[in-house]
Scaffold this motif. Sequence first.
Motif, PDB file in Angstrom:
ATOM      1  N   GLN A  78       0.831  -1.206   0.000  1.00  0.00           N
ATOM      2  CA  GLN A  78       0.000   0.000   0.000  1.00  0.00           C
ATOM      3  C   GLN A  78       0.862   1.250   0.000  1.00  0.00           C
ATOM      4  O   GLN A  78       0.600   2.202  -0.749  1.00  0.00           O
ATOM      5  CB  GLN A  78      -0.927  -0.011   1.212  1.00  0.00           C
ATOM      6  CG  GLN A  78      -1.829   1.196   1.296  1.00  0.00           C
ATOM      7  CD  GLN A  78      -2.643   1.210   2.572  1.00  0.00           C
ATOM      8  OE1 GLN A  78      -2.477   0.349   3.433  1.00  0.00           O
ATOM      9  NE2 GLN A  78      -3.511   2.190   2.702  1.00  0.00           N
ATOM     10  N   LEU A  79       1.897   1.272   0.828  1.00  0.00           N
ATOM     11  CA  LEU A  79       2.765   2.443   0.902  1.00  0.00           C
ATOM     12  C   LEU A  79       3.569   2.627  -0.385  1.00  0.00           C
ATOM     13  O   LEU A  79       3.817   3.770  -0.798  1.00  0.00           O
ATOM     14  CB  LEU A  79       3.692   2.338   2.110  1.00  0.00           C
ATOM     15  CG  LEU A  79       3.009   2.476   3.463  1.00  0.00           C
ATOM     16  CD1 LEU A  79       3.999   2.221   4.596  1.00  0.00           C
ATOM     17  CD2 LEU A  79       2.375   3.839   3.618  1.00  0.00           C
ATOM     18  N   GLU A  80       3.976   1.533  -1.023  1.00  0.00           N
ATOM     19  CA  GLU A  80       4.682   1.655  -2.301  1.00  0.00           C
ATOM     20  C   GLU A  80       3.775   2.265  -3.361  1.00  0.00           C
ATOM     21  O   GLU A  80       4.215   3.096  -4.162  1.00  0.00           O
ATOM     22  CB  GLU A  80       5.212   0.289  -2.751  1.00  0.00           C
ATOM     23  CG  GLU A  80       6.408  -0.181  -1.953  1.00  0.00           C
ATOM     24  CD  GLU A  80       6.846  -1.589  -2.303  1.00  0.00           C
ATOM     25  OE1 GLU A  80       6.086  -2.321  -2.974  1.00  0.00           O
ATOM     26  OE2 GLU A  80       7.959  -1.962  -1.904  1.00  0.00           O
ATOM     27  N   GLU A  81       2.499   1.866  -3.370  1.00  0.00           N
ATOM     28  CA  GLU A  81       1.552   2.467  -4.302  1.00  0.00           C
ATOM     29  C   GLU A  81       1.376   3.950  -4.006  1.00  0.00           C
ATOM     30  O   GLU A  81       1.285   4.779  -4.922  1.00  0.00           O
ATOM     31  CB  GLU A  81       0.204   1.750  -4.227  1.00  0.00           C
ATOM     32  CG  GLU A  81       0.229   0.339  -4.759  1.00  0.00           C
ATOM     33  CD  GLU A  81      -1.058  -0.421  -4.501  1.00  0.00           C
ATOM     34  OE1 GLU A  81      -1.979   0.132  -3.865  1.00  0.00           O
ATOM     35  OE2 GLU A  81      -1.136  -1.581  -4.942  1.00  0.00           O
ATOM     36  N   GLN A  82       1.343   4.287  -2.737  1.00  0.00           N
ATOM     37  CA  GLN A  82       1.207   5.685  -2.336  1.00  0.00           C
ATOM     38  C   GLN A  82       2.430   6.485  -2.775  1.00  0.00           C
ATOM     39  O   GLN A  82       2.297   7.629  -3.212  1.00  0.00           O
ATOM     40  CB  GLN A  82       1.020   5.768  -0.827  1.00  0.00           C
ATOM     41  CG  GLN A  82       0.697   7.140  -0.322  1.00  0.00           C
ATOM     42  CD  GLN A  82       0.454   7.154   1.189  1.00  0.00           C
ATOM     43  OE1 GLN A  82       0.532   6.129   1.851  1.00  0.00           O
ATOM     44  NE2 GLN A  82       0.192   8.322   1.720  1.00  0.00           N
ATOM     45  N   VAL A  83       3.621   5.886  -2.670  1.00  0.00           N
ATOM     46  CA  VAL A  83       4.849   6.565  -3.095  1.00  0.00           C
ATOM     47  C   VAL A  83       4.795   6.851  -4.591  1.00  0.00           C
ATOM     48  O   VAL A  83       5.160   7.951  -5.049  1.00  0.00           O
ATOM     49  CB  VAL A  83       6.096   5.725  -2.726  1.00  0.00           C
ATOM     50  CG1 VAL A  83       7.329   6.208  -3.464  1.00  0.00           C
ATOM     51  CG2 VAL A  83       6.335   5.755  -1.234  1.00  0.00           C
ATOM     52  N   VAL A  84       4.328   5.875  -5.381  1.00  0.00           N
ATOM     53  CA  VAL A  84       4.222   6.075  -6.830  1.00  0.00           C
ATOM     54  C   VAL A  84       3.271   7.232  -7.126  1.00  0.00           C
ATOM     55  O   VAL A  84       3.577   8.105  -7.954  1.00  0.00           O
ATOM     56  CB  VAL A  84       3.751   4.767  -7.520  1.00  0.00           C
ATOM     57  CG1 VAL A  84       3.379   5.018  -8.961  1.00  0.00           C
ATOM     58  CG2 VAL A  84       4.827   3.702  -7.413  1.00  0.00           C
ATOM     59  N   GLN A  85       2.135   7.255  -6.444  1.00  0.00           N
ATOM     60  CA  GLN A  85       1.166   8.335  -6.660  1.00  0.00           C
ATOM     61  C   GLN A  85       1.752   9.687  -6.253  1.00  0.00           C
ATOM     62  O   GLN A  85       1.577  10.685  -6.952  1.00  0.00           O
ATOM     63  CB  GLN A  85      -0.123   8.060  -5.880  1.00  0.00           C
ATOM     64  CG  GLN A  85      -1.204   9.077  -6.095  1.00  0.00           C
ATOM     65  CD  GLN A  85      -1.659   9.141  -7.541  1.00  0.00           C
ATOM     66  OE1 GLN A  85      -1.758   8.137  -8.221  1.00  0.00           O
ATOM     67  NE2 GLN A  85      -1.908  10.354  -8.021  1.00  0.00           N
ATOM     68  N   LEU A  86       2.465   9.726  -5.141  1.00  0.00           N
ATOM     69  CA  LEU A  86       3.067  10.980  -4.690  1.00  0.00           C
ATOM     70  C   LEU A  86       4.148  11.467  -5.651  1.00  0.00           C
ATOM     71  O   LEU A  86       4.309  12.673  -5.860  1.00  0.00           O
ATOM     72  CB  LEU A  86       3.625  10.819  -3.275  1.00  0.00           C
ATOM     73  CG  LEU A  86       2.586  10.700  -2.158  1.00  0.00           C
ATOM     74  CD1 LEU A  86       3.258  10.388  -0.833  1.00  0.00           C
ATOM     75  CD2 LEU A  86       1.764  11.977  -2.055  1.00  0.00           C
ATOM     76  N   LYS A  87       4.893  10.535  -6.250  1.00  0.00           N
ATOM     77  CA  LYS A  87       5.905  10.935  -7.236  1.00  0.00           C
ATOM     78  C   LYS A  87       5.242  11.539  -8.472  1.00  0.00           C
ATOM     79  O   LYS A  87       5.743  12.509  -9.044  1.00  0.00           O
ATOM     80  CB  LYS A  87       6.787   9.750  -7.607  1.00  0.00           C
ATOM     81  CG  LYS A  87       7.783   9.404  -6.527  1.00  0.00           C
ATOM     82  CD  LYS A  87       8.731   8.315  -6.944  1.00  0.00           C
ATOM     83  CE  LYS A  87       9.721   8.043  -5.813  1.00  0.00           C
ATOM     84  NZ  LYS A  87      10.696   7.027  -6.163  1.00  0.00           N
TER      85      LYS A  87
END
Length: 121
Positions: free
Chosen positions: A71-80
């Motif tokens: 979940q956090l990796e997906e969030q990191v992609v979205q934030l990038k």
Amino acid sequence: MGNPRKNVTSLENQYAAEQKQSEQRRAQHMKRLMRRLSFFIIFAVVVGGLLISSMVTRANVLDEKKAEKVQLEEQVVQLKKDETKLNNEIEKLNDDEYIAKLARRDYFLSDEGEIIFNIPE
């Protein structure tokens, strides 16, 4: 005739007494051995149960952490992606022509000699 055991008398000599003590010691030794083995088996079962319980708990925590990581990796992609968009917006806002275009569009400001017509949709 009666019971044949009643006709036999036991000998009360030193050998018989030693044999009786030897049997009593053997019986006590077996009794202590069974107690120790029972205690060891119960202890092993309890420790094994605790270890299995701990292992299952840790496996559940690990699964939760893995799901959280995804979940956090997906969030990191979205934030990038958001960061890239915002950096592009910053670059555009440094351009005076882009700012003038935004002001004309959003705030109905005009250049010199321009007339703004508001057309209802």
